[in-house]
Design a protein around this motif. Structure first.
Motif, short mmCIF file in Angstrom:
data_model
loop_
_atom_site.label_atom_id
_atom_site.label_comp_id
_atom_site.label_asym_id
_atom_site.label_seq_id
_atom_site.Cartn_x
_atom_site.Cartn_y
_atom_site.Cartn_z
N THR A 19 19.53 -2.20 15.34
CA THR A 19 19.16 -2.67 16.67
C THR A 19 20.41 -2.70 17.55
N LEU A 20 20.21 -2.64 18.86
CA LEU A 20 21.33 -2.72 19.79
C LEU A 20 22.05 -4.06 19.61
N GLU A 21 21.27 -5.11 19.41
CA GLU A 21 21.86 -6.44 19.24
C GLU A 21 22.75 -6.50 18.00
N LYS A 22 22.30 -5.90 16.90
CA LYS A 22 23.07 -5.92 15.67
C LYS A 22 24.37 -5.15 15.84
N LEU A 23 24.30 -3.99 16.45
CA LEU A 23 25.52 -3.19 16.63
C LEU A 23 26.50 -3.88 17.56
N ARG A 24 25.99 -4.52 18.58
CA ARG A 24 26.88 -5.27 19.48
C ARG A 24 27.53 -6.44 18.76
N SER A 25 26.76 -7.09 17.87
CA SER A 25 27.33 -8.22 17.12
C SER A 25 28.45 -7.77 16.19
N LEU A 26 28.43 -6.47 15.84
CA LEU A 26 29.50 -5.90 15.01
C LEU A 26 30.67 -5.42 15.85
N GLY A 27 30.58 -5.63 17.17
CA GLY A 27 31.67 -5.28 18.06
C GLY A 27 31.67 -3.83 18.53
N LEU A 28 30.54 -3.16 18.38
CA LEU A 28 30.48 -1.75 18.75
C LEU A 28 30.08 -1.59 20.21
N SER A 29 30.83 -0.74 20.92
CA SER A 29 30.46 -0.37 22.28
C SER A 29 30.11 1.10 22.37
N GLU A 30 30.38 1.84 21.29
CA GLU A 30 30.00 3.25 21.19
C GLU A 30 29.87 3.62 19.71
N LEU A 31 29.19 4.72 19.47
CA LEU A 31 29.02 5.20 18.10
C LEU A 31 30.08 6.26 17.84
N GLU A 32 31.05 5.92 17.02
CA GLU A 32 32.15 6.84 16.74
C GLU A 32 31.75 7.84 15.66
N VAL A 88 22.60 6.48 22.78
CA VAL A 88 23.48 5.71 23.66
C VAL A 88 23.29 4.23 23.34
N LEU A 89 24.31 3.45 23.65
CA LEU A 89 24.23 2.00 23.46
C LEU A 89 24.14 1.34 24.83
N GLU A 90 23.04 1.62 25.50
CA GLU A 90 22.81 1.11 26.85
C GLU A 90 21.40 0.56 26.94
N GLU A 91 21.30 -0.73 27.07
CA GLU A 91 19.99 -1.37 27.09
C GLU A 91 19.12 -0.81 28.22
N GLY A 92 17.88 -0.46 27.87
CA GLY A 92 16.96 0.07 28.86
C GLY A 92 16.97 1.57 28.99
N ARG A 128 18.61 16.04 31.66
CA ARG A 128 18.50 15.75 30.23
C ARG A 128 19.04 14.36 29.91
N GLY A 129 20.22 14.05 30.44
CA GLY A 129 20.85 12.77 30.16
C GLY A 129 20.05 11.58 30.64
N LEU A 130 19.26 11.77 31.68
CA LEU A 130 18.46 10.68 32.23
C LEU A 130 17.12 10.50 31.53
N CYS A 179 18.38 4.87 24.04
CA CYS A 179 19.13 3.79 23.39
C CYS A 179 18.70 3.69 21.93
N ILE A 180 19.64 3.45 21.04
CA ILE A 180 19.34 3.33 19.61
C ILE A 180 18.35 2.21 19.36
N ALA A 181 17.47 2.43 18.38
CA ALA A 181 16.48 1.43 17.99
C ALA A 181 16.03 1.74 16.56
N PRO A 182 15.47 0.76 15.86
CA PRO A 182 15.03 0.98 14.48
C PRO A 182 14.03 2.12 14.36
N GLY A 183 14.28 3.02 13.43
CA GLY A 183 13.36 4.13 13.17
C GLY A 183 13.28 5.16 14.27
#
Length: 529
Positions: free
Chosen positions: A91-104, A393-397, A299-301, A401-405
């Motif tokens: 979840t976005l929340e879980k990744l943020r709690s791990l201090g992630l702002s991007e997926l390296e 992307v790690l951008e809410e909305g 595409r990006g949008l 944006c990443i999400a389970p499954g």
């Protein structure tokens, strides 16, 4: 027809069957399968398995797959989406709690559950003629007994040496004696040979529920990954209905999102409105660059997993939308697209093309995303894992944006071309972000500029980086034209390596002849019999 006094390749012609891949050993394997009674899909799977060995940076069983299959050369094209999904805990929340702002790239969080093996096994079971164990035999032989490192593969190996070094298992396997193998040197992957034997013997469940799944999950969890055995056990691809549009009198079939096939169709719709004139001219190159800039911004949008986001597919491929984007292009200078027009207003990879004697046509693509993925490799079986999760992307909305499954935005896009109810071409382009632009360039060169199937792949390429806007342009474009483009406002960088790769096979139904081509930027070839 090319000038025969100049270096280059001629198209390949045959009447029975044909294969085109980016590696000679892979192409030969496909032809062997066809001669043994396999169909185009069997040949593509066997060839791809070989490439997972002999092009280890480009693809692997730890990656993803998309396939288009046209039975008996008809226009009822079967699509399969074999792209993987994010873990259930991602979840976005879980990744943020791990201090992630991007997926390296080298992070375990950039690894999705691989979908390729599921796709191979499902397609083979439903449409193949030869058992999977037999199809994997050539790849097993190359992995266990060694294969010579080819020239382009070596170049890619050198370019990814630091990523390989970032993982101890990857470095042990792919940097024997601490260095990149030389061109022509034999390289072995005995652990991968064992993995392929297990898959051939036990089927897809060996990869998603058995020993191999346990090894992949343990490897990822040791690096902080959120992956579980349940994520692997529940993994599966799906049959999909291809999305289509026309280019002149052709119908182009693409896999629907989460892949970027719709963007290839959008670009072809825009290229239909391109100005007339020479291909190698500032006017034409400027138009293609500006079309690319707009299509990739759209595409990006919009592009995402349609199971978890509203993707405006019909709007993206609407000819009126393409016309609106073309109208926003200034023929004299670069103009950044206004985001208000980019939303429709209504409702490194291997590519393989095979056509068999019954004219079954297979357009097949398999990837790790970046070269050697993010480097993460399992210790016993040497399975290199995809970093395709970087497509999120790690951008809410945001729809992507990443999400389970959830499946990330995917760049790999096989294509089938039909005309008057029959398949007339199987084609695909490699090269990550370039693939949508590459398909549009190939089709336009082939149709609008009258190039043959090989010339259309040989022609110089240019591409806008969808992230920083810089234009990469290949060397054969004259300096004077490059300077004209700079004068129009484009930031131009001469490419330091070839832009993409491609393969294609055309079917002439009147003569019964197959004609194929393979990109000279890679090590492969087209062959027929």
């Amino acid at each position: 027809m090319r000038d025969l006094e100049l270096p280059g390749r001629s198209p390949v012609h045959a009447k029975n069957g044909m294969a085109a891949t980016s590696h000679t050993l892979s192409t030969q394997t496909a032809i062997d399968v066809l001669k043994a009674g396999g169909n185009a899909l069997d040949a593509a799977i066997a060839a791809c398995a070989v490439q997972c060995v002999v092009e280890p940076g480009s693809t692997g069983i730890g990656g993803d797959n998309f396939c288009l299959f046209a039975p008996e050369g008809g226009n009822k094209v079967i699509g399969y989406n074999g792209s993987g999904r994010a873990p259930a805990a991602a979840t976005l929340e879980k990744l943020r709690s791990l201090g992630l702002s991007e997926l390296e790239r080298t992070s375990a969080h950039s690894v999705i559950v691989p979908g390729a093996v599921d796709a191979w096994c499902r397609l083979n079971a439903d449409h193949g003629r030869i058992p999977m164990a037999e199809l994997l035999t050539p790849a097993i032989d190359h992995a266990r007994n060694g294969y010579p490192v080819s020239s382009r593969v070596h170049t890619d190996w050198v370019g990814n040496a630091e990523i390989i070094r970032s993982d101890e298992n990857c470095a042990r396997i792919f940097l024997p004696d601490g260095k990149v193998p030389a061109v022509g040197q034999l390289h072995h992957q005995k652990g991968l040979a064992d993995a392929l034997e297990i898959i051939g013997r036990e089927g897809r469940d060996a990869f998603y529920k058995g020993e191999l799944a346990q090894e992949m999950v343990a490897t990822l969890q040791a690096k902080g990954g959120l992956h579980t055995l349940d994520d692997f056990a529940s993994a599966k691809g799906e049959y999909v209905t291809p999305v289509t549009s026309t280019f002149r009198d052709l119908t182009i079939h693409e896999c629907p999102p989460n892949g970027q096939g719709v963007i290839a169709l959008l670009l072809m719709n825009m290229f239909e409105r391109a100005p007339e004139g020479s291909l190698i001219s500032a006017e034409r190159i400027h138009f293609e660059i500006e079309a690319c800039r707009r299509a990739y911004a759209a595409r990006g949008l919009t592009l995402a997993d349609p199971a978890q986001a509203d993707v405006p597919v019909s709007g993206l491929i609407d000819k009126a939308f393409a016309a609106e984007l073309v109208a926003s292009i200034d023929p004299a200078k670069m103009v950044e697209p206004d985001n208000s027009i980019l939303m429709p207003r209504h409702k490194d990879t291997v590519y393989i093309s095979v056509v068999d004697k019954d004219r079954n046509a297979c357009s097949f693509i398999n990837t790790l995303f970046w070269g050697w993925g993010g480097g993460i490799t399992t210790p016993k079986h040497g399975i290199v894992l995809t970093n395709r999760g970087q497509g999120f992307v790690l951008e809410e909305g945001h729809p992507n944006c990443i999400a389970p499954g959830k499946r990330p935005l995917h760049t790999i896009i096989p294509a089938i071309v039909t005309k008057e109810g029959r398949t007339v071409m199987s084609v695909g382009v490699m090269g990550g972000e370039y693939q949508a632009m590459g398909q549009a360039q190939f089709i336009s060169r082939y149709i609008d500029f009258g190039m043959d199937i090989q010339e259309a792949q040989d022609a110089p390429r240019w591409m806008v980086d969808p992230f920083d806007g810089e234009v990469e342009i290949e060397g054969p474009v004259p300096d004077a034209i490059v300077e004209q483009l700079r004068g129009m406002g484009h930031s131009i960088a001469r490419s330091t390596r070839p832009v993409g790769g491609s393969q294609a096979i055309a079917i002439d139904w009147e003569t019964g002849v197959l004609t194929g081509g393979s990109d000279p930027r890679k090590d492969g070839c087209a062959m027929g019999y």
